[in-house]
Motif scaffolding. Structure first.
Motif, PDB file in Angstrom:
ATOM      1  N   THR A 205       0.816  -1.213   0.000  1.00 20.06           N
ATOM      2  CA  THR A 205       0.000   0.000   0.000  1.00 20.06           C
ATOM      3  C   THR A 205       0.854   1.269   0.000  1.00 20.06           C
ATOM      4  N   VAL A 206       2.084   1.203   0.524  1.00 21.93           N
ATOM      5  CA  VAL A 206       2.923   2.404   0.525  1.00 21.93           C
ATOM      6  C   VAL A 206       3.285   2.824  -0.901  1.00 21.93           C
ATOM      7  N   ARG A 207       3.277   1.866  -1.826  1.00 21.04           N
ATOM      8  CA  ARG A 207       3.589   2.184  -3.218  1.00 21.04           C
ATOM      9  C   ARG A 207       2.466   2.950  -3.897  1.00 21.04           C
ATOM     10  N   THR A 208       1.281   3.012  -3.261  1.00 22.77           N
ATOM     11  CA  THR A 208       0.169   3.762  -3.842  1.00 22.77           C
ATOM     12  C   THR A 208       0.210   5.237  -3.459  1.00 22.77           C
ATOM     13  N   LEU A 209       1.135   5.623  -2.565  1.00 22.04           N
ATOM     14  CA  LEU A 209       1.240   7.022  -2.154  1.00 22.04           C
ATOM     15  C   LEU A 209       1.930   7.834  -3.246  1.00 22.04           C
ATOM     16  N   PRO A 210       1.746   9.160  -3.252  1.00 20.95           N
ATOM     17  CA  PRO A 210       2.436   9.989  -4.246  1.00 20.95           C
ATOM     18  C   PRO A 210       3.942   9.865  -4.119  1.00 20.95           C
ATOM     19  N   ALA A 211       4.627   9.941  -5.231  1.00 16.80           N
ATOM     20  CA  ALA A 211       6.083   9.804  -5.214  1.00 16.80           C
ATOM     21  C   ALA A 211       6.754  10.973  -4.515  1.00 16.80           C
ATOM     22  N   GLY A 212       6.131  12.160  -4.551  1.00 12.94           N
ATOM     23  CA  GLY A 212       6.735  13.324  -3.920  1.00 12.94           C
ATOM     24  C   GLY A 212       7.811  13.939  -4.795  1.00 12.94           C
TER      25      GLY A 212
END
Length: 440
Positions: A205-212
């Motif tokens: 699920t952390v891979r679904t966060l924005p890359a920033g």
């Protein structure tokens, strides 16, 4: 135009990620972040209890001592946090670093649970140490990602930090409860395996966060650890909030031990003592939720200073609670104050940590807080013979000392800045008044 001055007179650049426009996708981003943080922090929060319980139930040599050692090995590697955070600061995509660390944590924890009692103890200890090395990225490393998300205005970012604080409370409250509930039905080994699975899901699920934004670089490239500690020491806001965090963590680390003893003394029931300790945890969780719903306002460092004073008052009320009902209220209030103070420290780190060392600042300060909190737990257990009320009084004194130190540091910094500005103005006036001979 974008510069302001910190408490030491050093320039500070306001993070460009704090904007006045709220993206319609920010709510979805926050939900995914909270899901990730809750999963991995529940795994982290329940790991020590799960491993200790499993070690005791396997009935190996040494009784509970090996279980205590495994629990310690989960937190001892936090001292390596600043070096690990440097990897996150330099990564082009921090989600990959966090995802790998969460997966390693989950796999190492599950493997330790499966092999405990079936292979030499040193093998299990090694696996637990590997899991512990991922701990700093589970805590401060993940929190540092909030500052890289675009689209939040000031209020939205403070709200996100409040909810982030709540995930720590969820992990520390429901992690042990979850592993205990699963263990009671399916066995302690299965309970720890479920924690490992939760961490592995968080790695996805952390891979679904924005890359920033891409990693920021200092003038000479990525900062070294000693440079990060120099930043914390020289940036006034970071230095003062670190002092407040360290001293209040010393008190918070021992307060559940003190609550257990005080509750037993007030009622004569060990269960009531354990319940009073749980009340502190639920107070922390409630305070975090309030900070998520109603974000903290004002300048973050000033807010944290006020909350140090509130924490001191709450601990003092715990010390003089005349009965169990009043103690329940005061310990819940103390937990809520601790949560609000932690949320304010997240805001200070988000605002004043330079982008090129943001994760290192988050993790370094978090690692010190963790170490001091553990020392507070051990100190409270060692000094319990003095009585819980005496220890709570000492905790109030320590918190007031933190408040005095913060206020004194701020006053000295202001005087230093005023003197430096006066000297610069005087020098400028002297230079402007110098007579230069004409050239004929």
């Amino acid at each position: 135009m974008g510069d302001s001055r910190d408490g030491t007179g050093s320039p500070r650049t306001t993070p460009t990620s704090v904007t006045s426009v709220r993206s319609p996708r920010t709510a979805d981003t926050l939900v995914r972040y909270l899901l990730t943080a809750s999963l991995v922090r529940t795994a982290s929060g329940g790991a020590a209890v799960g491993l200790f319980t499993l070690t005791v139930r396997t009935g190996g040599p040494g009784g509970a001592a090996p279980g205590g050692l495994l629990a310690a090995l989960l937190t001892a590697p936090y001292v390596a946090g600043p070096w690990l955070a440097g990897v996150l600061d330099r990564a082009r995509d921090g989600r990959r670093v966090l995802g790998v660390s969460f997966l390693v944590f989950g796999v190492a924890l599950a493997a330790a649970a499966l092999l405990l009692g079936r292979v030499p103890f040193l093998v299990v200890a090694g696996l637990v140490t590997v899991a512990g090395l991922c701990g700093p990225l589970v805590t401060g490393g993940l929190s540092s990602r909030l500052a890289t998300v675009d689209g939040w205005d000031e209020r939205g970012r403070r709200r996100a930090e409040g909810w982030d604080s709540a995930t720590y409370g969820i992990g520390n409250t429901f992690g042990p409860a979850a592993v205990g509930a699963v263990g009671a039905v399916l066995g302690a080994r299965t309970g720890v395996l479920c924690l490992g699975t939760a961490a592995a899901v968080a790695a996805l699920t952390v891979r679904t966060l924005p890359a920033g934004a891409p990693p920021a670089k200092g003038p000479a490239g990525p900062l070294r650890v000693r440079q990060t500690f120099r930043i914390i020491a020289t940036v006034g806001q970071l230095r003062r909030v670190m002092l407040a965090m360290a001293l209040t963590a010393l008190v918070a680390g021992g307060i559940t031990v003190v609550a257990t003893t005080l509750g037993r003394q007030l009622t004569g029931s060990p269960e009531a003592g354990a319940a009073l300790a749980a009340v502190y945890g639920f107070g922390y969780l409630a305070g975090s939720v309030v900070a998520g719903i109603v974000p903290l306002r004002g300048e973050p460092e000033r807010t944290s200073t006020v909350l140090v004073a509130v924490s001191a008052a709450a601990v003092a009320c715990c010390a003089v609670a005349p009965g169990y009902a009043v103690a329940v209220v005061t310990f819940a209030a103390t937990g809520a104050a601790s949560a609000l103070l932690f949320t304010a420290t997240l805001a200070v780190r988000a605002v004043y940590a330079p982008p090129e060392a943001r994760a290192q600042v988050y993790v370094s300060m978090g690692a010190l807080k963790m170490a001091v909190s553990s020392a507070g737990t051990a100190l409270a257990g060692t000094l319990m013979g003095l009585g819980p009320r005496t220890l709570l009084g000492a905790g109030c004194a320590v918190t007031l000392f933190a408040l005095t130190g913060v206020l004194g540091d701020r006053r000295i910094s202001r005087k230093w800045n005023s003197a430096a500005e006066s000297q610069q103005n005087s020098s400028a006036r002297n230079n402007s008044g110098t007579l230069h001979p004409e050239i004929s």
